[in-house]
Enzyme design. Sequence first.
Site, PDB file in Angstrom:
ATOM      1  N   GLU A 188      47.730  59.241  17.240  1.00  0.00           N
ATOM      2  CA  GLU A 188      46.895  60.294  16.517  1.00  0.00           C
ATOM      3  C   GLU A 188      45.542  59.385  16.598  1.00  0.00           C
ATOM      4  OE1 GLU A 188      46.008  60.915  13.071  1.00  0.00           O
ATOM      5  OE2 GLU A 188      47.809  60.043  12.104  1.00  0.00           O
TER       6      GLU A 188
ATOM      7  N   LYS B  21      37.484  66.791  11.826  1.00  0.00           N
ATOM      8  CA  LYS B  21      39.215  66.510  11.537  1.00  0.00           C
ATOM      9  C   LYS B  21      39.693  67.881  12.056  1.00  0.00           C
ATOM     10  CE  LYS B  21      42.260  65.580   7.713  1.00  0.00           C
ATOM     11  NZ  LYS B  21      42.482  65.407   6.542  1.00  0.00           N
TER      12      LYS B  21
ATOM     13  N   ASP C 152      47.301  72.761  -2.411  1.00  0.00           N
ATOM     14  CA  ASP C 152      46.980  71.649  -1.375  1.00  0.00           C
ATOM     15  C   ASP C 152      48.167  71.116  -0.706  1.00  0.00           C
ATOM     16  OD1 ASP C 152      46.191  69.888   0.526  1.00  0.00           O
ATOM     17  OD2 ASP C 152      44.575  68.937  -0.867  1.00  0.00           O
TER      18      ASP C 152
ATOM     19  N   SER D 238      49.550  69.640   3.212  1.00  0.00           N
ATOM     20  CA  SER D 238      49.069  69.504   4.400  1.00  0.00           C
ATOM     21  C   SER D 238      49.777  70.381   5.541  1.00  0.00           C
ATOM     22  CB  SER D 238      49.405  67.998   4.695  1.00  0.00           C
ATOM     23  OG  SER D 238      49.123  67.840   5.934  1.00  0.00           O
ATOM     24  N   ALA D 239      49.144  70.906   6.501  1.00  0.00           N
ATOM     25  CA  ALA D 239      49.508  71.668   7.401  1.00  0.00           C
ATOM     26  C   ALA D 239      50.530  70.702   8.388  1.00  0.00           C
ATOM     27  CB  ALA D 239      48.466  72.120   8.250  1.00  0.00           C
ATOM     28  N   ASP D 240      50.572  69.354   8.480  1.00  0.00           N
ATOM     29  CA  ASP D 240      51.368  68.483   8.756  1.00  0.00           C
ATOM     30  C   ASP D 240      52.859  69.152   8.758  1.00  0.00           C
ATOM     31  OD1 ASP D 240      49.341  66.751   9.581  1.00  0.00           O
ATOM     32  OD2 ASP D 240      49.981  65.194   8.346  1.00  0.00           O
TER      33      ASP D 240
ATOM     34  N   LYS E 214      51.958  59.631   2.800  1.00  0.00           N
ATOM     35  CA  LYS E 214      50.965  58.909   2.089  1.00  0.00           C
ATOM     36  C   LYS E 214      51.314  58.923   0.536  1.00  0.00           C
ATOM     37  CE  LYS E 214      47.867  60.690   4.903  1.00  0.00           C
ATOM     38  NZ  LYS E 214      48.229  60.713   6.311  1.00  0.00           N
TER      39      LYS E 214
HETATM   40  N1  PSU Z   1      48.344  58.045   8.573  1.00  0.00           N
HETATM   41  C1  PSU Z   1      47.231  57.117   8.248  1.00  0.00           C
HETATM   42  N2  PSU Z   1      46.065  57.518   8.078  1.00  0.00           N
HETATM   43  C2  PSU Z   1      45.443  58.785   8.189  1.00  0.00           C
HETATM   44  C3  PSU Z   1      46.615  59.772   8.449  1.00  0.00           C
HETATM   45  C4  PSU Z   1      47.743  59.158   8.712  1.00  0.00           C
HETATM   46  O1  PSU Z   1      47.780  55.836   8.015  1.00  0.00           O
HETATM   47  O2  PSU Z   1      44.569  59.061   7.727  1.00  0.00           O
HETATM   48  C5  PSU Z   1      46.122  61.224   8.714  1.00  0.00           C
HETATM   49  C6  PSU Z   1      46.897  61.976   9.970  1.00  0.00           C
HETATM   50  O3  PSU Z   1      46.209  62.326  10.639  1.00  0.00           O
HETATM   51  C7  PSU Z   1      47.419  63.080   8.872  1.00  0.00           C
HETATM   52  C8  PSU Z   1      46.362  63.172   7.881  1.00  0.00           C
HETATM   53  O4  PSU Z   1      47.548  64.362   9.589  1.00  0.00           O
HETATM   54  O5  PSU Z   1      45.931  62.193   7.456  1.00  0.00           O
HETATM   55  C9  PSU Z   1      46.714  64.208   6.713  1.00  0.00           C
HETATM   56  O6  PSU Z   1      45.662  65.115   6.221  1.00  0.00           O
HETATM   57  P1  PSU Z   1      45.800  66.333   5.295  1.00  0.00           P
HETATM   58  O7  PSU Z   1      46.426  65.624   4.038  1.00  0.00           O
HETATM   59  O8  PSU Z   1      44.262  66.896   5.114  1.00  0.00           O
HETATM   60  O9  PSU Z   1      46.692  67.224   6.174  1.00  0.00           O
HETATM   61 MN    MN Z   2      45.129  69.300   2.475  1.00  0.00          MN
END
Ligand code: PSU
Ligand code: MN
Length: 312
Positions: free
Chosen positions: A31, A92, A144, A146-148, A165
């Site tokens: 990604e 993003k 909040d 994540s949409a992941d 994370k």
């Molecule tokens: N893994 C990492 N660093 C990152 C991410 C993943 O080591 O920055 C990113 C990925 O692209 C993941 C995003 O989809 O963080 C999550 O963002 P959010 O919490 O806004 O959905």
């Molecule tokens: Mn988010």
Amino acid sequence: MDALTSREPRVRTRADVAAAVAAGRPVVALESTLIAHGLPRPGNLDVARELESVVTAAGALPATVGVVGGTAVVGLDGDELARLATGAEVAKLGVRDLGPALAAGRDGATTVGSTALLAARAGIGFFATGGLGGVHREARETWDESADLDALAGTAITVVCAGVKSILDVGATLERLESRNVTVLGYRTRRFPGFYLTDSGHALDWSADSPEEVAEVLAARADLGLAASAVVVANPLPPAEQLDPALHDRVLGEALTRLRAGGVTGKAVTPFLLAALHDGTGGASLAANIRLVRRNAELAAHLALAWSQRRA
Ligand code: PSU
Ligand code: MN
């Protein structure tokens, strides 16, 4: 562009990637949000290139995914990778952002969710990242999540990560993965990894000890017609390579305080917290982040190899 390049409206798959997919050879998607928004410049471009080299050295073909000038690209070339790593206006892009970004001709980095979607559409079965997005610690107030998680629940791909994370509410995220029927396998562990940390403190029900064992799980799911959702393979950093847990907890606490004070919301939250950790640990979290994505890229290549050998 040669004749093999597969072109659909607004999506381009690099020629060697399309050929490898068609022939059943191992391909690993990578990604671009972690490169463009998760790692500081200028070192981020070197990391992006290194991840591709790690996949190649392990015997698979890397395909980094992103959006360039309004075209979704599966398998960025060297110039495109540099453009997303160094460009001034790289958005993003989660799944919901793809339509508007393509319509507007924008450049953008794809998240875990949107990368998984684009890679699976191109026929790629394996994907490596650092850590998944998930439920944030403030989710009770901010909603909040994540949409992941939603994207993985609906996408047929195997994602190698170091858990989710550690800035997140890990327990709540695991509950959501359970609700959405996302299979989670610990790689050589029954402890869910904590991204920068070896162990998040949460147990897992299932593990696999080799690429062949992961392939066996994928084959069983396919036989049952269960292959429409993702499999998460959680690959922990070895204890000797993790961030010092006490330093991690202290710096993260400070970062969360600054997040609240700064009124940071939406998709800026994750990049803000990662950058705050990288600053507050004097680069130690950055080094751990780079180590874990390299390891995940390598494992994803081994899994892709085992899967294509099994099918051959
Ligand atoms: N893994 C990492 N660093 C990152 C991410 C993943 O080591 O920055 C990113 C990925 O692209 C993941 C995003 O989809 O963080 C999550 O963002 P959010 O919490 O806004 O959905
Ligand atoms: Mn988010």
